[in-house]
Scaffold this active site. Sequence first.
Site, PDB file in Angstrom:
ATOM      1  N   HIS A 112      59.573 -22.719  31.834  1.00 18.37           N
ATOM      2  CA  HIS A 112      60.504 -21.818  32.515  1.00 18.37           C
ATOM      3  C   HIS A 112      60.036 -21.493  33.932  1.00 18.37           C
ATOM      4  O   HIS A 112      59.595 -20.375  34.212  1.00 18.37           O
ATOM      5  CB  HIS A 112      60.660 -20.537  31.691  1.00 18.37           C
TER       6      HIS A 112
ATOM      7  N   LYS B  40      61.522 -22.301  26.091  1.00 15.74           N
ATOM      8  CA  LYS B  40      60.376 -22.087  25.212  1.00 15.74           C
ATOM      9  C   LYS B  40      59.389 -23.256  25.231  1.00 15.74           C
ATOM     10  O   LYS B  40      58.177 -23.048  25.340  1.00 15.74           O
ATOM     11  CB  LYS B  40      60.878 -21.849  23.774  1.00 15.74           C
TER      12      LYS B  40
ATOM     13  N   ILE C 134      54.570 -19.516  31.648  1.00 16.93           N
ATOM     14  CA  ILE C 134      54.523 -19.572  33.103  1.00 16.93           C
ATOM     15  C   ILE C 134      54.488 -21.050  33.489  1.00 16.93           C
ATOM     16  O   ILE C 134      53.664 -21.808  32.971  1.00 16.93           O
ATOM     17  CB  ILE C 134      53.279 -18.847  33.644  1.00 16.93           C
TER      18      ILE C 134
ATOM     19  N   CYS D 168      57.473 -16.656  23.095  1.00 20.27           N
ATOM     20  CA  CYS D 168      57.681 -16.410  24.521  1.00 20.27           C
ATOM     21  C   CYS D 168      57.612 -17.703  25.326  1.00 20.27           C
ATOM     22  O   CYS D 168      56.761 -18.562  25.066  1.00 20.27           O
ATOM     23  CB  CYS D 168      56.617 -15.447  25.042  1.00 20.27           C
ATOM     24  N   SER D 169      58.468 -17.835  26.329  1.00 23.44           N
ATOM     25  CA  SER D 169      58.406 -18.993  27.223  1.00 23.44           C
ATOM     26  C   SER D 169      57.199 -18.852  28.153  1.00 23.44           C
ATOM     27  O   SER D 169      56.735 -17.754  28.423  1.00 23.44           O
ATOM     28  CB  SER D 169      59.698 -19.108  28.037  1.00 23.44           C
TER      29      SER D 169
ATOM     30  N   CYS E 115      65.801 -14.913  36.913  1.00 21.92           N
ATOM     31  CA  CYS E 115      65.684 -16.151  36.132  1.00 21.92           C
ATOM     32  C   CYS E 115      66.971 -16.975  36.156  1.00 21.92           C
ATOM     33  O   CYS E 115      66.987 -18.119  35.684  1.00 21.92           O
ATOM     34  CB  CYS E 115      65.339 -15.821  34.694  1.00 21.92           C
TER      35      CYS E 115
END
Length: 387
Positions: free
Chosen positions: A336, A332, A213, A210-211, A87
């Site tokens: 991402h 977020k 897809i 959670c970030s 990442c």
Amino acid sequence: MRPVSIIGAGCTRFGERWDDSLRDLVVETGIMAIEDAGVGGEEIDGLYVGNMSGGRFVEQEHIGALISDCAGLSRLHIPSTRVEAACASGGLALRQAVLAVASGYSDVVIAAGVEKMTDVTGGVAADALAAAADREWECFFGATFPALYAMIARLHMHQYGTTREELAAVAVKNHHHGSMNPISQYQMEISVDKVLRSPLVADPLRVLDCSPITDGAAAVVLAPAEIAHRYSDAPIKILAASQASDTLALHDRREITTLDASVHAARKAFDQARLGPKEIDFAEVHDAFTIGEIVAIEDLGFVEKGEGGRAAEEGLTAIGGEIPINTSGGLKACGHPVGATGIKQAYEMVLQLRGEAGKRQVDGAEVGLAHNVGGCGGTALVHIMSR
């Protein structure tokens, strides 16, 4: 080493770009960055491209050559290099480009990042992302990234009294910032209650911790500071470009609620810039999960250890607060696309430092910090920039 400046920047809209290919995203952001910098292809000495897993997401490797080709630069035979650090691939591409210009080996260099993640199922995407953890000692035993960050969150709650509401406050704040960002994947507000009622992923983390897809690309153009004004009326100075590493597996760490790679990268960056945390006006930090932002602002020295959650809940990290964090919406809310995130952070730095961030503009922004993490902290990049 020569001082380096950003003379141009571009970023696509982040989101589920089903009608666009990886090539399309690269062309879109490349045109924006090159036009913003006012450079011609003949002036470009090199490209560094952050991409984590093109082979898994779109079944395409040899990304460096692909980027040069679809950007129309292959006829000039300009060297193009793909870099990978999970990442943190985008942040690493930026640092490699900075070093190329600072060393005097190159003059005008593009740092870009791209990821096309939605062409595969969620399960395939999750498995590809899990490769950034220790496959043998974590993934094979069922430890996904939400699970690993949930362990960090649970221990942080135990050690420092961090609450579920404080975790949720990070998501609420970042969605508020993202609602003002035209490239953001999620341009809507959420509430603490909505976060707490969202489906459980890995206790205590829920879906809205959670970030997502994401598909997207970003690019910046670098040049030596002494010639930057030939191209831009408002070049952005890169005061520091620092990188550090740690163990790949979370269980091998000295202490899991502190990412030592972030701590050491930040120390080196502050030394390079001859600045301290209190002299930073705003920051983009790696909030792949809400606990990630809490730990990051502690590790970077913006708040004391254990105070990260309270800082979010009390509004200290919101625009208008003491140290605005993730003015773009962060990973977020903005999204991402893993290879592009580190460059998107640099793009946000450019907008803020130029005074071009619109409704989310930080008043008097003169110095910003970008913090990009690979995996659970196996790699960390910190860049400091100023007007």
